[in-house]
Design a protein around this motif. Structure first.
Motif, PDB file in Angstrom:
ATOM      1  N   VAL A 123      27.699   1.977  -0.069  1.00 31.95           N
ATOM      2  CA  VAL A 123      26.402   2.236  -0.710  1.00 31.95           C
ATOM      3  C   VAL A 123      26.382   3.690  -1.161  1.00 31.95           C
ATOM      4  O   VAL A 123      26.605   4.603  -0.353  1.00 31.95           O
ATOM      5  N   LEU A 124      26.151   3.869  -2.446  1.00 31.03           N
ATOM      6  CA  LEU A 124      26.163   5.200  -3.044  1.00 31.03           C
ATOM      7  C   LEU A 124      24.769   5.551  -3.525  1.00 31.03           C
ATOM      8  O   LEU A 124      24.079   4.711  -4.123  1.00 31.03           O
ATOM      9  N   GLU A 125      24.353   6.791  -3.281  1.00 32.15           N
ATOM     10  CA  GLU A 125      23.029   7.231  -3.725  1.00 32.15           C
ATOM     11  C   GLU A 125      23.131   8.480  -4.567  1.00 32.15           C
ATOM     12  O   GLU A 125      24.008   9.320  -4.377  1.00 32.15           O
ATOM     13  N   SER A 126      22.204   8.568  -5.471  1.00 31.70           N
ATOM     14  CA  SER A 126      22.096   9.737  -6.332  1.00 31.70           C
ATOM     15  C   SER A 126      21.604  10.936  -5.527  1.00 31.70           C
ATOM     16  O   SER A 126      20.768  10.778  -4.634  1.00 31.70           O
ATOM     17  N   GLY A 127      22.113  12.112  -5.857  1.00 23.05           N
ATOM     18  CA  GLY A 127      21.534  13.332  -5.278  1.00 23.05           C
ATOM     19  C   GLY A 127      22.197  13.766  -4.012  1.00 23.05           C
ATOM     20  O   GLY A 127      22.125  13.092  -2.991  1.00 23.05           O
ATOM     21  N   GLY A 128      22.841  14.915  -4.072  1.00 26.29           N
ATOM     22  CA  GLY A 128      23.485  15.444  -2.881  1.00 26.29           C
ATOM     23  C   GLY A 128      22.527  16.230  -2.014  1.00 26.29           C
ATOM     24  O   GLY A 128      22.771  16.456  -0.848  1.00 26.29           O
ATOM     25  N   LYS A 129      21.391  16.651  -2.596  1.00 31.47           N
ATOM     26  CA  LYS A 129      20.557  17.637  -1.907  1.00 31.47           C
ATOM     27  C   LYS A 129      19.516  17.041  -0.984  1.00 31.47           C
ATOM     28  O   LYS A 129      18.996  17.725  -0.133  1.00 31.47           O
ATOM     29  N   ARG A 130      19.213  15.760  -1.208  1.00 28.86           N
ATOM     30  CA  ARG A 130      18.108  15.187  -0.457  1.00 28.86           C
ATOM     31  C   ARG A 130      18.346  15.248   1.039  1.00 28.86           C
ATOM     32  O   ARG A 130      19.456  15.040   1.509  1.00 28.86           O
ATOM     33  N   ASP A 190      27.676  19.975   1.521  1.00 29.80           N
ATOM     34  CA  ASP A 190      28.048  20.388   0.168  1.00 29.80           C
ATOM     35  C   ASP A 190      26.915  20.096  -0.810  1.00 29.80           C
ATOM     36  O   ASP A 190      26.797  19.006  -1.353  1.00 29.80           O
ATOM     37  N   ASP A 191      26.089  21.077  -1.065  1.00 27.75           N
ATOM     38  CA  ASP A 191      24.905  20.881  -1.907  1.00 27.75           C
ATOM     39  C   ASP A 191      25.233  20.695  -3.378  1.00 27.75           C
ATOM     40  O   ASP A 191      24.381  20.274  -4.154  1.00 27.75           O
ATOM     41  N   CYS A 192      26.454  21.046  -3.770  1.00 30.28           N
ATOM     42  CA  CYS A 192      26.808  20.936  -5.187  1.00 30.28           C
ATOM     43  C   CYS A 192      27.173  19.510  -5.584  1.00 30.28           C
ATOM     44  O   CYS A 192      27.303  19.212  -6.764  1.00 30.28           O
ATOM     45  N   ALA A 193      27.356  18.642  -4.615  1.00 27.22           N
ATOM     46  CA  ALA A 193      27.840  17.304  -4.941  1.00 27.22           C
ATOM     47  C   ALA A 193      26.684  16.403  -5.342  1.00 27.22           C
ATOM     48  O   ALA A 193      25.664  16.356  -4.656  1.00 27.22           O
ATOM     49  N   PRO A 194      26.827  15.669  -6.436  1.00 25.76           N
ATOM     50  CA  PRO A 194      25.708  14.911  -6.984  1.00 25.76           C
ATOM     51  C   PRO A 194      25.495  13.509  -6.419  1.00 25.76           C
ATOM     52  O   PRO A 194      24.503  12.869  -6.756  1.00 25.76           O
ATOM     53  N   VAL A 195      26.424  13.036  -5.597  1.00 25.38           N
ATOM     54  CA  VAL A 195      26.337  11.654  -5.112  1.00 25.38           C
ATOM     55  C   VAL A 195      26.699  11.655  -3.635  1.00 25.38           C
ATOM     56  O   VAL A 195      27.502  12.466  -3.184  1.00 25.38           O
ATOM     57  N   ARG A 196      26.083  10.739  -2.892  1.00 20.99           N
ATOM     58  CA  ARG A 196      26.441  10.635  -1.485  1.00 20.99           C
ATOM     59  C   ARG A 196      26.668   9.188  -1.088  1.00 20.99           C
ATOM     60  O   ARG A 196      26.149   8.262  -1.722  1.00 20.99           O
ATOM     61  N   ILE A 197      27.425   9.021  -0.009  1.00 25.83           N
ATOM     62  CA  ILE A 197      27.728   7.689   0.523  1.00 25.83           C
ATOM     63  C   ILE A 197      26.911   7.514   1.790  1.00 25.83           C
ATOM     64  O   ILE A 197      27.090   8.255   2.745  1.00 25.83           O
ATOM     65  N   THR A 198      26.001   6.544   1.783  1.00 19.86           N
ATOM     66  CA  THR A 198      25.092   6.407   2.930  1.00 19.86           C
ATOM     67  C   THR A 198      25.521   5.321   3.915  1.00 19.86           C
ATOM     68  O   THR A 198      25.241   5.425   5.096  1.00 19.86           O
ATOM     69  N   HIS A 199      26.159   4.280   3.424  1.00 18.29           N
ATOM     70  CA  HIS A 199      26.580   3.185   4.299  1.00 18.29           C
ATOM     71  C   HIS A 199      27.929   2.662   3.824  1.00 18.29           C
ATOM     72  O   HIS A 199      28.229   2.698   2.621  1.00 18.29           O
TER      73      HIS A 199
END
Lengths: 342, 342
Positions: free
Chosen positions: B335-342, B180-189
């Motif tokens: 753990v939350l990170e900025s940017g859905g597209k990276r 989902d490229d539109c989402a601005p935040v991701r959960i990495t851990h």
């Protein structure tokens, strides 16, 4: 999405997690019931040697988890996760049982559906590669539940004919990854249920409140997987009791489906009608202990090839009942198959 | 096991699930606090237009879930799962809020850690391919919590200096798949915590009971991931309050680690000290609403790149406290990170 989700809600586990070991622990009434000899351990004392009923329920969980882990020749501390729940406010039986284990703890609340919820989430955790060895456990205790939901035991309140008897029991399963060839049972599908509420307000008739949830989840599972009741050696609801079981069969009969040849209910199996339990057993520990004492051994030795555990929970609280709310219910289902090696 | 599990307990999400949308809903005191303007919706009436405080809390959850789904242009019924919890006996705020949604419902109990528990399990469900769109939600209500844990409000009991003020609030997040490229935040851990109990028995000093759990989980996360506090733009515990936050910094200082430059606490952020909240905010809705009102927007617009939400829960019940039990606690971290597209 990689095809794990089927139809409305059913999840197909691509690398079916194994049920490596299990243990059922109960009280005196459970020992005196038809499954008594199948329990791994029974306590003749309601207190289980502890000072309060709540501590006794904690003890039931600890013993069940310890015995199940021991059957895998593992210390409890070697588990990756414990997924646990019970009926008490703030799920204290589970939290206090997990204290001291040094194992990551996921507290769940699904009322009497908890054992299926913990197995289902645990199976996803293992299939997804997030954990290798998890323990799913649930418990209940007649005396803690009466104190929580109804009257002080010393009051000696009369129970209605539709009332069920909360099991004093716990059941624990150790789930391992698909590669574990030693495990005799596997979980192939799970289905998380929706909250159903058909307006039942009588907290002494939980079977009626929960039957629509069991119907909804089982119908979804059949439809999603393209299976029929006759594809299973057993469909075990837990714990609709006498009243809810009749209603469930009636709901399916409207769809011209007869589940009665393969359906039974953990609440009906745990106790004998001579044990004065009215409509049957209930409580998180009922489905958990019947699964571990009676059903898993039958899958392990091939007496059953494939079964569904469809555990139901009535999601009211004493406060919501006093406020006149109707009783919402949920049913989570897991499909279990014989044989770890296939 | 496919390498998702790192070290003791941390799970690395291989295809980091996205946080697509979120919503924070609160009451009047939350509106009057420092984050008031950041809430999506606030109610000036404690009853939120309902007849009981419990129904009001149900309403808070429903509005939060509805607003979050609406931001994704989705009806709530399009969600694959709702993972929810609250502080009340038998988690009734969550069960009644899920009633009528027609969405599979996973009831959780982690006390004030619930929002992190629901995000963590939800993230595993999405990363594992078991669901595509899930909602993680948690709520609390000052009046329902006081009734549940302490005294009738009309009694007007004095609060101790270490007491915290239960937030009247809910926060909901919609998690979607990595694609989902539109989402601005991701959960990495994610890191599920163990139950810790250092023997605190004062139910009015929950910060002290919970600080060791926060320390244990954060230390595990740092060790498993090979990161240090300075690798994060913020480490937000929820809700240690003033007392617990000081203790947490002290515990880390014994390891010669200074987390104070990046540490803050949801219980300290939600209210101003002038609001007579004593040691700060608490309740499942505190971390949930601070995350959704204040923290996620900062990740979305890049003011923060990477942060930890380490929500803590005190796992006692009124019964366990009355029986003299000490207070076990748990802390789950994401753990939350900025940017859905990276």
């Amino acid at each position: 999405m990689n095809g794990k989700r089927m139809g409305m809600a059913t999840i197909r586990l691509e690398r079916p997690p194994r049920v490596r070991a299990w243990a059922a622990v109960g009280g005196k009434k459970e020992k005196d019931g038809p499954l008594g000899a199948e329990f791994d351990h029974v306590f003749s004392d309601t207190m289980c040697g502890e000072k309060t009923w709540e501590q006794a329920e904690v003890h039931l969980q600890k013993v069940a988890v310890g015995m199940a882990a021991n059957k895998c020749k593992l210390p409890v501390s070697a588990l990756d996760m414990i997924l646990a729940g019970d009926l008490l406010g703030q799920c204290v039986a589970s939290s206090y049982a997990a204290r001291g284990t040094q194992v990551p703890y996921l507290g769940l609340y699904g009322a009497c559906s908890t054992m299926a919820e913990s197995l289902a989430i645990g199976a996803c955790m293992v299939d997804g590669g997030f954990a290798q060895r998890v323990c799913a456990v649930a418990s209940s205790h007649f005396c803690t539940a009466e104190r929580q939901y109804r009257f002080p035991l010393a009051y000696g309140g009369q129970r209605t004919p539709t009332a069920q008897w909360t099991a004093t029991a716990a059941g624990a399963c150790i789930l391992t990854a698909a590669a574990d060839d030693c495990a005799p049972v596997r979980i192939t599908h799970v289905c998380f249920g929706k909250v159903c509420d058909l307006g039942i307000t009588d907290a002494n008739n939980m079977g009626a409140a929960m039957a629509p949830a069991a119907y909804d989840t089982l119908r979804t599972l059949f439809s999603d997987t393209g299976t029929y009741p006759e594809d299973y050696d057993g469909i075990f609801t837990g714990d609709l009791g006498q009243v809810g079981s009749r209603l469930l069969c009636e709901l399916f009969s409207r769809d011209h489906i007869d589940i009665s040849p393969v359906h039974d209910d953990c609440g009906k199996l745990l106790f004998d009608s001579k044990q004065d339990v009215h409509a049957g057993g209930s409580g998180c520990g009922c489905a958990a202990s019947v699964l571990c004492a009676h059903l898993l051994p039958r899958l392990a030795d091939g007496r059953m090839k494939r079964m569904i555990l469809a555990a139901t929970g009535a999601l009211m609280s004493p406060t919501s009942v006093q406020q006149g709310e109707s009783i919402p219910a949920v049913c989570h289902a897991v499909v279990l198959e014989s044989g770890g090696k296939r």
